[in-house]
Design a protein around this motif. Structure first.
Motif, PDB file in Angstrom:
ATOM      1  N   ALA A 149     -28.695 -31.505  -2.998  1.00 60.64           N
ATOM      2  CA  ALA A 149     -27.671 -30.940  -2.111  1.00 60.64           C
ATOM      3  C   ALA A 149     -27.676 -31.696  -0.797  1.00 60.64           C
ATOM      4  O   ALA A 149     -28.670 -32.351  -0.438  1.00 60.64           O
ATOM      5  CB  ALA A 149     -27.925 -29.455  -1.867  1.00 60.64           C
ATOM      6  N   TYR A 150     -26.558 -31.627  -0.092  1.00 57.42           N
ATOM      7  CA  TYR A 150     -26.509 -32.219   1.242  1.00 57.42           C
ATOM      8  C   TYR A 150     -25.621 -31.378   2.136  1.00 57.42           C
ATOM      9  O   TYR A 150     -24.720 -30.662   1.673  1.00 57.42           O
ATOM     10  CB  TYR A 150     -25.999 -33.670   1.196  1.00 57.42           C
ATOM     11  CG  TYR A 150     -24.505 -33.813   0.986  1.00 57.42           C
ATOM     12  CD1 TYR A 150     -23.618 -33.814   2.058  1.00 57.42           C
ATOM     13  CD2 TYR A 150     -23.975 -33.924  -0.298  1.00 57.42           C
ATOM     14  CE1 TYR A 150     -22.249 -33.944   1.865  1.00 57.42           C
ATOM     15  CE2 TYR A 150     -22.606 -34.049  -0.501  1.00 57.42           C
ATOM     16  CZ  TYR A 150     -21.754 -34.053   0.588  1.00 57.42           C
ATOM     17  OH  TYR A 150     -20.408 -34.165   0.386  1.00 57.42           O
ATOM     18  N   ALA A 151     -25.901 -31.475   3.415  1.00 56.36           N
ATOM     19  CA  ALA A 151     -25.052 -30.868   4.446  1.00 56.36           C
ATOM     20  C   ALA A 151     -24.891 -31.891   5.551  1.00 56.36           C
ATOM     21  O   ALA A 151     -25.869 -32.505   5.991  1.00 56.36           O
ATOM     22  CB  ALA A 151     -25.672 -29.588   4.978  1.00 56.36           C
ATOM     23  N   LYS A 152     -23.655 -32.081   5.981  1.00 56.27           N
ATOM     24  CA  LYS A 152     -23.357 -33.100   6.986  1.00 56.27           C
ATOM     25  C   LYS A 152     -22.366 -32.518   7.973  1.00 56.27           C
ATOM     26  O   LYS A 152     -21.399 -31.850   7.586  1.00 56.27           O
ATOM     27  CB  LYS A 152     -22.772 -34.333   6.311  1.00 56.27           C
ATOM     28  CG  LYS A 152     -22.522 -35.529   7.201  1.00 56.27           C
ATOM     29  CD  LYS A 152     -21.860 -36.670   6.418  1.00 56.27           C
ATOM     30  CE  LYS A 152     -22.673 -37.061   5.205  1.00 56.27           C
ATOM     31  NZ  LYS A 152     -22.032 -38.160   4.444  1.00 56.27           N
ATOM     32  N   THR A 153     -22.610 -32.765   9.243  1.00 53.48           N
ATOM     33  CA  THR A 153     -21.669 -32.313  10.261  1.00 53.48           C
ATOM     34  C   THR A 153     -21.712 -33.273  11.432  1.00 53.48           C
ATOM     35  O   THR A 153     -22.629 -34.101  11.547  1.00 53.48           O
ATOM     36  CB  THR A 153     -21.980 -30.888  10.737  1.00 53.48           C
ATOM     37  OG1 THR A 153     -20.919 -30.415  11.579  1.00 53.48           O
ATOM     38  CG2 THR A 153     -23.287 -30.842  11.506  1.00 53.48           C
ATOM     39  N   TYR A 177     -17.008 -30.983   8.895  1.00 55.74           N
ATOM     40  CA  TYR A 177     -18.035 -30.366   8.073  1.00 55.74           C
ATOM     41  C   TYR A 177     -17.927 -30.910   6.649  1.00 55.74           C
ATOM     42  O   TYR A 177     -16.834 -31.031   6.089  1.00 55.74           O
ATOM     43  CB  TYR A 177     -17.879 -28.843   8.061  1.00 55.74           C
ATOM     44  CG  TYR A 177     -17.792 -28.236   9.448  1.00 55.74           C
ATOM     45  CD1 TYR A 177     -18.937 -27.955  10.176  1.00 55.74           C
ATOM     46  CD2 TYR A 177     -16.545 -27.985  10.028  1.00 55.74           C
ATOM     47  CE1 TYR A 177     -18.849 -27.414  11.457  1.00 55.74           C
ATOM     48  CE2 TYR A 177     -16.452 -27.458  11.301  1.00 55.74           C
ATOM     49  CZ  TYR A 177     -17.606 -27.172  12.013  1.00 55.74           C
ATOM     50  OH  TYR A 177     -17.519 -26.646  13.280  1.00 55.74           O
ATOM     51  N   ASP A 178     -19.075 -31.251   6.083  1.00 56.96           N
ATOM     52  CA  ASP A 178     -19.096 -31.833   4.743  1.00 56.96           C
ATOM     53  C   ASP A 178     -20.366 -31.346   4.053  1.00 56.96           C
ATOM     54  O   ASP A 178     -21.468 -31.451   4.618  1.00 56.96           O
ATOM     55  CB  ASP A 178     -19.088 -33.364   4.842  1.00 56.96           C
ATOM     56  CG  ASP A 178     -18.959 -34.041   3.495  1.00 56.96           C
ATOM     57  OD1 ASP A 178     -18.744 -33.342   2.489  1.00 56.96           O
ATOM     58  OD2 ASP A 178     -19.091 -35.282   3.441  1.00 56.96           O
ATOM     59  N   ALA A 179     -20.240 -30.804   2.841  1.00 62.72           N
ATOM     60  CA  ALA A 179     -21.404 -30.289   2.120  1.00 62.72           C
ATOM     61  C   ALA A 179     -21.188 -30.466   0.628  1.00 62.72           C
ATOM     62  O   ALA A 179     -20.048 -30.527   0.146  1.00 62.72           O
ATOM     63  CB  ALA A 179     -21.631 -28.808   2.448  1.00 62.72           C
ATOM     64  N   SER A 193     -18.345 -30.448  -3.944  1.00 59.60           N
ATOM     65  CA  SER A 193     -18.438 -30.894  -2.555  1.00 59.60           C
ATOM     66  C   SER A 193     -17.168 -30.486  -1.828  1.00 59.60           C
ATOM     67  O   SER A 193     -16.095 -30.390  -2.424  1.00 59.60           O
ATOM     68  CB  SER A 193     -18.652 -32.400  -2.472  1.00 59.60           C
ATOM     69  OG  SER A 193     -17.560 -33.095  -3.035  1.00 59.60           O
ATOM     70  N   SER A 229     -26.939 -35.623   8.945  1.00 62.32           N
ATOM     71  CA  SER A 229     -26.915 -35.090   7.586  1.00 62.32           C
ATOM     72  C   SER A 229     -28.338 -34.855   7.098  1.00 62.32           C
ATOM     73  O   SER A 229     -29.289 -35.533   7.515  1.00 62.32           O
ATOM     74  CB  SER A 229     -26.204 -36.051   6.636  1.00 62.32           C
ATOM     75  OG  SER A 229     -26.970 -37.227   6.428  1.00 62.32           O
ATOM     76  N   THR A 260     -30.153 -34.417   3.279  1.00 62.43           N
ATOM     77  CA  THR A 260     -29.963 -34.490   1.835  1.00 62.43           C
ATOM     78  C   THR A 260     -31.255 -34.117   1.127  1.00 62.43           C
ATOM     79  O   THR A 260     -32.315 -34.701   1.401  1.00 62.43           O
ATOM     80  CB  THR A 260     -29.537 -35.909   1.409  1.00 62.43           C
ATOM     81  OG1 THR A 260     -28.343 -36.255   2.089  1.00 62.43           O
ATOM     82  CG2 THR A 260     -29.300 -35.969  -0.091  1.00 62.43           C
TER      83      THR A 260
END
Length: 1006
Positions: A245-249, A265-267, A286, A997, A999
């Protein structure tokens, strides 16, 4: 009885096929460790060579694999970032395998060049590759954006969520010359024939590799791979298991936006699981949400009145045509000369019933003519309604578009290994989102979706697959038509039955009234002192006051105009975007209704198990395809049964390769393709790779590629603000009566108008007109010659270089012609005046073949050097040029949109001294270049004004591996210096993007 025997035979055959794996089993076990540290490696792929059987190592680096292949056998051990090993196995129990880290490039396996696995060093054509490591270390915000770091790659940013990949010069915002495949599926939107970036592609967590072939690839991949092939491969759930999983902002910042700095926001999440190495599945999702880059280029590309981009503005130029201003339709004041003249004999009282301003003008003309002995028609033509283009007041793009963009991707697959040699796959990729792109118009792609659904049988030496691509346009609309539609909803541009309520007549009559008053006053004063020059003096007074007269005319015509933010404007916007394309004046519609589907079946067989590859490597394959056009008649033409067309294609290919003395590999391939609207096409390819001292690889190739015209190039029938787009097939020339109502080249019509404006008499000016003569339209073909070199010297210096030369036959470009609303012929010179006014003419744009060959050439070089401590410094430079631009017709649009030079410089280290810290810095630069497209004013192109300025950017990232939570933390930015740039005409300005981010991946050692 016979039916029962057949059923029994089928059952027994199926049972034998599905149970063979449990007979004569060989169980292979072992442990995989890293060579230096001896730490166990997780998620390493273990496969039996020549089969689909395989597994991965567990958290302790251990594996267990059962196969029906007897010993001795060979297992292939691979993991991203490590050198692949092939290990002969006689005793299958307790294997101890060590893998060595691979810091430099040069040992990767690629499949795109020849459709079979081969070392990238020995590829017969140029191949660029990104693997998981390079994706993880890229400073770009997404893996797709990181393609820009490859040598020779241009990208056109039309939206945060939509970038087009372009190579070797011929590029566009929606590039139909580059084919994009996702797990073997053509990722194009069927109604557009180009891929909408990665908005409906693969989630970054599911990408295993990306391969790019610049240049023609038609010999193996069929039509349209004429300039390049982009092949994206997702992770197999047998080899990439577990949760990730990843979370990016972060923030996006650009000074030209309504709100300069906004968050994004990107996940994403992915999970894969295998059961007994027979059944496996994966699922990923995603989502990205942001406020988009904005297109705010308000320079004037309306040149009919002699203005340029340097001095053209709305206050100065009555015919202002802002690049990102929409609804500014234009007409020529002289088009109303005959309208006014025909009322000269009519009593003013009767005219007042139609238009009181017109009645006053007619009365004033008659009085002035009687008092001065100047013919009334001369006053109308010279003074009141001169040859001046005026345009309606339009709307800026940010007034017509909500710049909120998003992207949602859902991917899933089910894999079942029927036996060691056969794997069945069911796969679904679905994406939806909101974005924008630039074609003939600017388009807001709102809530559209693309679904791809595939069934495949795959063996170690063959595959059979069938898939469909389903495009749904959602609430997408054409921005330019929307601007025009809102203006028309408020007040029609021209309604002959209601001149008083029409915008252009109101403008014309107001201007004429002011000009008449100015002229009359000036003439009376001048005649008192010098009657001989009074006319010219008065005419000069009108010209001196022209700016004020135009301002007053616009104010009168714009009175009551719908303003953004008002209920009237919002209602008109909702009405026009809810009405299907194209509508009819004044009830224009801007909404797309596209539900076009693509159906594709394909197979490939490698004879390696029947013919010793040492003798010859032989593969064959083929495909069938159908486009089922479905736009409700809004985009595509209808046939005689009021239905949209279907386009059918089929093709087949064969390739043979022979290696001589283990240093020279010769490969030849040929493909045949047929489309129901065009003759069949052969695409051959010949190549040779010479390997010297095992590290120097010299390659040479010749290949022919071709491109079947797109679905829109064949069947589009769409009226846009600048022209009616029609297909290039003969049926359109018949439908729009090109033979009965002559059409003239746009360039000659401009010359005709310029001659009139310069004072040339009508009969003489008409000699500039050139009638267009239709020609046969054939698929575009290219012949490509290429030489290249790849070398890995001392395991430290990796060099890749190539030179190519293209010769295009039947090159496809755009032709624009003008037709009078009524037949305009030299036999009736007055009818030719229709051609210079937007209200009395039709403009058609369609695809044609260039009358001469188009030639371009280029080269590229990349080098990466391994420094002590695993620091890598690298760079690449590319050159592309249109060799014979000067020999092409001036009005022919080539779409050759590429800087001559562009280069990248990089400095990186994935793991500094084993600390887990890594970084990557990339500096990019590209030269200024001329942009040619249907969106840019082609006259501006001829004048070399549609130039994309040179720019440089700096991208950077710092990362830290956190083994305790099996994660990577990354902080970075693109265009970190924040200087705005654009990559294509009319596209948004791109600013800085800064992100953080995290990951997580259970297979952390990758």
């Amino acid at each position: 009885m016979k039916k029962s025997n057949k059923r029994l035979s089928l059952f027994v055959g199926f049972w034998l096929m599905t149970t063979t794996w449990c007979l004569a089993q060989t169980r292979i076990t072992g442990t995989v460790t890293e060579e230096t540290s001896q730490n166990p490696l997780v998620g390493v792929s273990i496969t039996v060579k020549g089969t689909v059987a395989g597994t991965i190592t567990d958290n302790k680096g251990q594996f267990s694999l059962t196969t029906t292949v007897p010993t001795p056998l060979t297992v292939v051990v691979s993991s991203v970032g490590f050198q692949t090993r092939e290990i002969p196995v006689e005793n299958p129990s307790g294997l101890t395998i060590e893998l060595r880290e691979q810091v430099m490039l040069g040992q990767e396996v690629v499949v795109s060049a020849s459709r079979v696995e081969e070392n990238v060093m020995k590829s017969p054509v140029t191949v660029e590759k990104m693997d998981i490591r390079s994706i993880q270390s890229a400073p770009a915000a997404t893996f797709y954006d990181a393609l820009l770091n490859l040598k020779g790659v241009d990208m056109s940013t039309q939206s945060l969520t939509f970038r087009s990949v372009n190579v070797r010069g011929f590029s566009a915002n929606g590039n139909t010359r580059v084919v994009q495949l996702v797990d073997g599926m053509d990722n194009q939107a069927p109604g557009l024939n180009f891929s909408v970036g990665n908005i409906a592609g693969i989630s970054e967590l599911d990408v295993e590799s990306v391969e790019l072939l610049p240049g023609a690839a038609s010999a193996l991949y069929g039509p349209n791979a004429i300039n390049g092939l982009l092949l994206m491969t997702s992770k197999n759930p047998f080899q990439y298991q577990g949760l990730s999983a990843y979370a990016k902002t972060g923030i996006m910042s650009a000074s030209n936006r309504s709100t300069a700095t906004t968050p994004f926001y990107d996940a994403g999440i992915r999970y894969a699981k295998a059961f007994n190495n027979r059944l496996a599945f994966k699922a990923s999702a995603s989502y990205l949400s942001a406020t988009d880059w904005q297109a705010t280029d308000y320079r004037d590309q309306g040149f009919a009145n002699g203005f340029t981009m340097a001095n053209g503005t709305r206050p100065a130029n009555p015919g202002y045509d802002g690049i990102n201003i929409y609804g500014d339709a234009s007409a020529n004041l002289s088009a109303f000369q005959s309208t006014v003249a025909q009322f000269l004999p009519v009593p003013p009282a009767q005219i007042a019933l139609i238009s009181p301003p017109l009645a006053e003008i007619i009365g004033g003309i008659n009085q002035l003519s009687a008092a001065t002995n100047i013919p009334a028609t001369q006053i109308i033509n010279d003074v009141l309604l001169p040859n001046v283009t005026v345009s309606r007041t339009g709307y800026a793009e940010n007034e017509l578009v909500d710049y909120k963009v998003s992207s949602l991707k859902l991917n899933g697959a089910l894999h079942y290994r029927i036996n060691d040699n056969l794997e069945a796959i069911l796969q679904a990729n679905w994406g939806t989102g909101t974005t924008a792109y630039t074609g003939q118009d600017r388009y807001y792609i709102k809530g559209f979706s693309i679904g791809q659904y595939k069934a495949e049988l795959r063996g170690s030496n063959f595959f059979v697959r069938a898939y469909t691509t389903q495009e749904r346009s959602g609430d997408s609309y054409a921005i330019g038509i929307l601007g025009q539609g809102i203006n028309e909803a408020w007040k029609p541009s021209l309604d002959q039955s209601n001149l008083t309520g029409s915008w252009f007549p109101q403008y014309a009559f107001t201007y004429a009234g002011g000009a008449l008053q100015t002229f009359g006053t000036a003439f009376t004063q001048a005649a008192a002192s010098n009657p001989a020059t009074a006319y010219q003096t008065a005419l000069g007074a009108v010209n001196a006051m022209a700016g004020n007269l135009h301002t007053a005319a616009r104010a009168a015509a714009d009175q009551g105009r719908f303003l953004p933010g008002t209920p009237q404007f919002d209602q008109a916007l909702a009405t026009v975007t809810g009405r299907p394309l194209p509508g009819t004046l004044p009830n224009l519609g801007a909404k797309f209704l596209d539900r076009t589907n693509l159906y594709h079946g394909e197979f490939m067989y490698n004879f390696s198990k029947l013919i010793d590859p040492a003798t010859v490597e032989l593969i064959v394959g083929g495909n069938v395809r159908q486009y089922a056009l479905n736009s409700g008649g809004t985009i595509f033409a209808l046939d005689e049964n009021n239905k949209e067309f279907k386009i059918n294609e089929f093709g087949g290919y064969a390739q043979a390769a022979k290696t001589l003395a283990d240093i020279l590999k010769l490969t030849g391939s040929v493909r045949y393709d047929k489309n129901n609207n065009f003759k069949g096409q052969f695409s051959p390819r010949l190549s040779a790779v010479l390997t010297l001292a095992k590290v120097h690889n010299i390659r040479a190739s010749f290949q022919r590629g071709f491109r079947i015209p797109t679905t829109q190039a064949q069947y589009i029938n769409l009226n846009t603000p600048s022209a009616r787009l029609i297909g290039g097939l003969p049926l359109f020339r018949e439908r729009f009566n090109f033979s009965g109502s002559p059409v003239y080249t746009l360039e000659s019509v401009r010359a005709f108008g310029a001659a009139l404006q310069g004072g040339t008499a009508l009969p003489q000016a008409a000699q500039a007109l050139q009638q267009y003569q239709p020609q046969q339209w054939n698929p575009e073909r290219v012949e490509t010659y290429e030489v290249g070199y790849k070398g890995l010297i001392n395991n430290k210096l990796f060099i890749d270089a190539y030179y190519y030369y293209n010769r295009f036959l039947n090159f496809e470009g755009a032709q624009v012609v003008v037709q009078g609303a009524q037949p305009a012929t030299p036999a009736n010179p007055a009818s030719l005046l229709q051609l210079i006014s937007g209200t009395t003419r039709n403009i058609y744009s369609f695809y044609v073949n260039a009358p001469v060959q188009v030639k371009n050439h280029g080269w590229a070089v990349s080098a990466d050097y391994l420094l002590p401590g695993n620091f890598i410094v690298g760079g690449n430079v590319s050159y592309n040029d249109l060799a014979n631009r000067g020999s092409l017709p001036s009005e022919f649009v080539t779409f050759f949109n590429s800087p001559k030079y562009r280069y990248n410089l990089s400095f990186s280290n994935r793991n500094i001294r084993g600390s887990g810290f890594g970084f990557n810095v990339i500096f990019r630069h590209q030269d200024a270049f001329l942009w040619e497209s249907s969106f840019a004013n082609t006259e501006a192109t001829l004048r070399k004004q549609t130039t994309i300025p040179a720019f440089s950017t700096l991208d950077a990232q710092v990362s830290k591996r956190i083994p305790g939570i099996k994660s990577i933390l990354k902080v970075g930015g693109t265009n970190v210096l924040g200087k705005l740039y654009t990559q294509a005409w009319g596209n948004p300005s791109v600013g800085g993007m800064y992100y953080v981010s995290l990951t997580f991946d259970e297979l952390m050692n990758r």
